[in-house]
Design a protein around this motif. Structure first.
Motif, short mmCIF file in Angstrom:
data_model
loop_
_atom_site.label_atom_id
_atom_site.label_comp_id
_atom_site.label_asym_id
_atom_site.label_seq_id
_atom_site.Cartn_x
_atom_site.Cartn_y
_atom_site.Cartn_z
N ASP A 109 34.75 48.85 45.35
CA ASP A 109 35.54 49.29 44.20
C ASP A 109 36.44 48.18 43.68
O ASP A 109 36.66 48.04 42.47
CB ASP A 109 36.38 50.52 44.57
CG ASP A 109 35.53 51.76 44.76
OD1 ASP A 109 34.59 51.97 43.97
OD2 ASP A 109 35.81 52.54 45.69
N ALA A 110 36.95 47.35 44.60
CA ALA A 110 37.75 46.19 44.19
C ALA A 110 36.91 45.22 43.37
O ALA A 110 37.37 44.68 42.35
CB ALA A 110 38.31 45.49 45.42
N VAL B 47 44.81 38.60 33.74
CA VAL B 47 44.86 39.92 34.36
C VAL B 47 45.09 39.71 35.85
O VAL B 47 44.40 38.92 36.49
CB VAL B 47 43.56 40.72 34.15
CG1 VAL B 47 43.65 42.09 34.82
CG2 VAL B 47 43.26 40.88 32.66
N VAL B 48 46.08 40.41 36.38
CA VAL B 48 46.40 40.33 37.81
C VAL B 48 46.04 41.67 38.44
O VAL B 48 46.59 42.70 38.06
CB VAL B 48 47.89 40.00 38.03
CG1 VAL B 48 48.24 40.10 39.51
CG2 VAL B 48 48.22 38.61 37.50
N LEU B 49 45.11 41.64 39.37
CA LEU B 49 44.65 42.85 40.03
C LEU B 49 45.44 43.05 41.32
O LEU B 49 45.27 42.30 42.28
CB LEU B 49 43.15 42.74 40.33
CG LEU B 49 42.26 42.53 39.10
CD1 LEU B 49 40.81 42.29 39.52
CD2 LEU B 49 42.36 43.71 38.15
N ASN C 260 47.32 47.99 39.04
CA ASN C 260 47.09 48.48 40.40
C ASN C 260 45.65 48.95 40.55
O ASN C 260 45.15 49.73 39.73
CB ASN C 260 48.03 49.64 40.72
CG ASN C 260 49.48 49.24 40.83
OD1 ASN C 260 49.79 48.09 41.12
ND2 ASN C 260 50.37 50.20 40.61
N ILE C 261 45.01 48.50 41.61
CA ILE C 261 43.63 48.90 41.92
C ILE C 261 43.67 49.57 43.30
O ILE C 261 43.56 48.91 44.34
CB ILE C 261 42.67 47.70 41.90
CG1 ILE C 261 42.74 46.97 40.55
CG2 ILE C 261 41.25 48.14 42.21
CD1 ILE C 261 42.31 47.83 39.37
N VAL C 262 43.84 50.88 43.29
CA VAL C 262 43.98 51.65 44.53
C VAL C 262 43.22 52.96 44.39
O VAL C 262 42.90 53.41 43.28
CB VAL C 262 45.46 51.94 44.85
CG1 VAL C 262 46.24 50.64 45.06
CG2 VAL C 262 46.11 52.77 43.74
N ASP D 26 50.20 53.59 42.34
CA ASP D 26 49.59 54.51 41.38
C ASP D 26 48.63 53.72 40.48
O ASP D 26 48.98 52.66 39.98
CB ASP D 26 50.69 55.16 40.54
CG ASP D 26 50.17 56.11 39.49
OD1 ASP D 26 49.61 55.64 38.48
OD2 ASP D 26 50.31 57.33 39.67
N ALA D 27 47.42 54.23 40.30
CA ALA D 27 46.40 53.52 39.51
C ALA D 27 46.09 54.21 38.19
O ALA D 27 44.98 54.09 37.67
CB ALA D 27 45.12 53.36 40.33
#
Length: 282
Positions: A202-203, A159-161, A219-221, A258-259
């Motif tokens: 949150d990250a 998994v790539v965050l 995407n983590i935004v 976009d998350a």
């Protein structure tokens, strides 16, 4: 699970380790310094002194600890040099993946970024291509990201965050950090370039949740991509620094992200917008 965290004393690592331990995982934190090792032990983790650029040392570390998962949170941001960060992404990730293969570890969760996509007019989603045709100096960052993500994908479970711009304790956006200095010096442009942000807490929660996620980038935004002319004055107010004058311009790749995918997997930020999050950094 037994989890090996590379970059355990970084901005995200420091917030992530307590979450992993609280969730019942057996955590080994890797750090380069004695002070870092002491900090990790105080949190309840095992500490391992390690230079991620030393391939033999990384191989020995994973062979010793035989984790179920490698959590890759390595960065090199202290000097603000993109080449240093690209090197740790290229060589550090290569070392971690090669060592994982030798140790029989088949899972990795890796830290990437959400502003590496090609130019566009809407917030980027995971299926959008990376900006592989970028010119210098951006090409240095993109090359590091491509190497990191390609190497991580060599493991069966990966998994790539793709994090947004990090703010909160230990980041450039915290009180007394690099962005406060830039605001004071009048060196932070408040232009039309769009950014997506994410608080370090949150990250960290996303990294914990990713232990149960399917393969691929995510995407983590937060919920509000915004131009710098909107967020820079809010940051200035939060940091008690002079607000910059709005200007025009911005790079075509500054489009935000976009998350939706992360939301569909159950991740919801405690700080859904920088408008309130910047003021919650103190």
């Amino acid at each position: 699970m037994r989890i090996f965290v590379a970059g355990a004393t970084g901005a995200i690592g420091r917030r992530l380790l307590p979450l992993l331990i609280e969730a019942g995982h057996d955590v080994i934190g890797a750090t380069r310094t004695p002070d870092g090792a002491q900090h990790l032990r105080a949190l309840g983790a095992h500490a391992h002194r390690l230079d991620a650029l030393d391939a033999e040392a990384v191989t020995a570390a994973l062979a010793e600890h035989t984790p179920d998962v490698v959590m890759h949170q390595l960065t090199s941001l202290a000097a603000g040099n993109p080449a240093d960060n690209a090197r740790i992404r290229i060589e550090g990730t290569r070392n971690l993946v090669d060592a994982a293969k030798r140790a029989g570890v088949d899972r990795i969760i890796a830290q990437s970024i959400s502003w590496a996509y090609e130019p566009g007019t809407t917030p980027a989603r995971e299926q959008d291509p990376l900006d592989i045709h970028a010119g210098a100096p951006r090409a240095t960052t993109i090359g590091g990201i491509r190497a990191l993500e390609d190497a991580a994908a060599e493991l069966p479970h990966h998994v790539v965050l793709r994090y947004g711009t990090l703010y909160g304790p230990g980041t450039w956006f915290a009180p007394g950090g690099l962005m406060a200095d830039k605001l004071t010096a009048g060196a932070l442009p408040a232009n039309d370039g769009i950014s997506s942000f994410v608080h370090v807490d949150d990250a960290a929660r996303a990294a914990l949740a990713a232990l149960d996620w399917a393969n691929g980038p995510v995407n983590i935004v937060d919920d509000e991509p915004a131009p710098a002319r909107a967020w820079a004055p809010v940051l200035a107010d939060a940091l008690r620094a002079p607000a910059p004058e709005p200007t025009e311009g911005g790079a075509p790749w500054e489009r935000g992200a976009d998350a939706t995918l992360a939301r569909s997997r159950g991740w919801h930020p405690a700080h859904p917008t920088w408008r309130t999050g910047f003021h919650a950094q103190n």
